[in-house]
Design an enzyme around this catalytic site. Sequence first.
Site, PDB file in Angstrom:
ATOM      1  N   ARG A 264       0.734  -1.132  -0.171  1.00 45.17           N
ATOM      2  CA  ARG A 264      -0.054  -0.029  -0.083  1.00 45.17           C
ATOM      3  C   ARG A 264       0.968   1.242  -0.032  1.00 45.17           C
ATOM      4  O   ARG A 264       1.642   1.584   1.096  1.00 45.17           O
ATOM      5  CB  ARG A 264      -0.670  -0.015   1.288  1.00 45.17           C
ATOM      6  CG  ARG A 264      -1.699   1.231   1.640  1.00 45.17           C
ATOM      7  CD  ARG A 264      -2.579   1.263   2.561  1.00 45.17           C
ATOM      8  NE  ARG A 264      -2.313   0.672   4.006  1.00 45.17           N
ATOM      9  CZ  ARG A 264      -1.611   1.367   4.383  1.00 45.17           C
ATOM     10  NH1 ARG A 264      -1.017   2.637   4.577  1.00 45.17           N
ATOM     11  NH2 ARG A 264      -1.291   0.757   6.107  1.00 45.17           N
ATOM     12  N   HIS A 268      -3.476   4.383   4.817  1.00 48.18           N
ATOM     13  CA  HIS A 268      -4.475   3.108   5.104  1.00 48.18           C
ATOM     14  C   HIS A 268      -6.016   3.832   4.599  1.00 48.18           C
ATOM     15  O   HIS A 268      -6.652   3.410   3.643  1.00 48.18           O
ATOM     16  CB  HIS A 268      -4.535   2.891   6.479  1.00 48.18           C
ATOM     17  CG  HIS A 268      -6.014   2.104   6.781  1.00 48.18           C
ATOM     18  ND1 HIS A 268      -6.070   0.670   6.208  1.00 48.18           N
ATOM     19  CD2 HIS A 268      -6.959   2.377   7.638  1.00 48.18           C
ATOM     20  CE1 HIS A 268      -7.187   0.362   6.745  1.00 48.18           C
ATOM     21  NE2 HIS A 268      -7.919   1.174   7.473  1.00 48.18           N
ATOM     22  N   TYR A 277       4.384   4.999  11.436  1.00 42.21           N
ATOM     23  CA  TYR A 277       4.589   3.471  11.780  1.00 42.21           C
ATOM     24  C   TYR A 277       5.564   2.854  10.559  1.00 42.21           C
ATOM     25  O   TYR A 277       5.952   1.700  10.703  1.00 42.21           O
ATOM     26  CB  TYR A 277       3.403   2.904  11.825  1.00 42.21           C
ATOM     27  CG  TYR A 277       2.462   2.829  11.010  1.00 42.21           C
ATOM     28  CD1 TYR A 277       2.516   1.886   9.674  1.00 42.21           C
ATOM     29  CD2 TYR A 277       1.340   3.663  10.900  1.00 42.21           C
ATOM     30  CE1 TYR A 277       1.559   2.065   8.771  1.00 42.21           C
ATOM     31  CE2 TYR A 277       0.312   3.920  10.101  1.00 42.21           C
ATOM     32  CZ  TYR A 277       0.409   3.202   8.756  1.00 42.21           C
ATOM     33  OH  TYR A 277      -0.533   3.118   7.832  1.00 42.21           O
TER      34      TYR A 277
END
Length: 369
Positions: A264, A268, A277
């Site tokens: 990805r 998100h 992160y």
Amino acid sequence: MGEMAKKKDLFEAFKPLDGQVYQVLDKNGKIVGDEPKLSDEQLKEMYFYMLYTRVSDEKAVSLQRQGRMLTFAPVAGHEALHIGSAFALDKEDWVVPAFRETGIYLVRGMELHNIYLYWKGSEEGAVLPDGINMLPVSIPVGSQTLHGAGIGWAQALNEEKAATLTFFGDGATSEGEFHEAMNFAAVFKTNTVFMCNNNQYAISVPIEKQTASETIAQKSIAYGMPGIKVDGNDILAMYNITKHALDRARSGKGPSLIEAFTYRIGYHTTSDDPTKYRDQKEVDEWKKKDPILRFRKYLKSKKIWTEKYEEELQAKIKEMIKNEIKMAEAFTNPPAKAYFEYTYAEMYPYLKEQQEEMLACRKSKEDKE
Ligand SMILES: Cc1ncc(C[n+]2csc(CCOP(=O)(O)OP(=O)(O)O)c2C)c(N)n1
């Protein structure tokens, strides 16, 4: 399908425990596997949908940032997975998506303004036009895999020459529903193809924290169905393997699991901040493996792609998207049925009452105006 695919069952040739990843195009767009027999027109159409998905995705993020769309789940990086697998479907097959399948909706024939309407919070965006065998977006992670098993079961019981392709993320494989669906599908030999979009993150949870299995594909062994790990950034590999699995399901041979390994690139959702992160270096490395660039190199080697072709296509797509946005934004007053009529075959009395109340409210507002 290529010679090797004709001779061999791909699930036999690429067993998950052998550590192989099925590929057709290498990172330079060179053929290293079974080149499918697709016409130049089909290849162009695939490329069109990849670009349409990418540009509409970038536009949706921009609209969200301008306050013209609600939360949106971007799909950049998933275009080979979406378009390759969608091109392997027959019209009669069903698709049961999660929430990150824009490209599949577009190939199946859903208009972009309806997809945008969904992300603008309108229930009308969850209505699939007649003739499109696909369910609406499913937000509860993993739950849709059960619907995929159920529809595939109906197809098996009715001996239909059709299959069901259900999508879910790597995160969904930690949900109970995934295990129930896989077990049920294998025991009852349903016509289901399970497609795991392993983009390596479930929001901030990386794949290493999601499962102790080396691959998602190998989970298939425990359920008694074949599984395969595929390069999810390789549109031709995605096309071949999905077609193979769907053909198998349509001919009554039962379910299978495909792990499409990808990344990805974006958030998100637009509510996420991935810099918290993951390392930008990792993102940059995956950007170099962009599925669109890889397919473009292949098309260039076949003399299908040129700079001029790209410019014209980009201009056409931008114009199309402009019009789709206009249509989505013109839709400001959803019909009252949108909120009440789509959940049950027959409306419960309390829903009827609420609908009547809403209609009365609207009428009195209109009378005052
Ligand atoms: C049952 C359930 N739990 C939690 C959430 C919140 N949530 C939305 S998406 C998501 C992560 C999903 O990750 P994955 O299945 O890998 O799909 P991806 O987002 O990578 O496409 C979570 C935890 C939810 N929607 N449903």
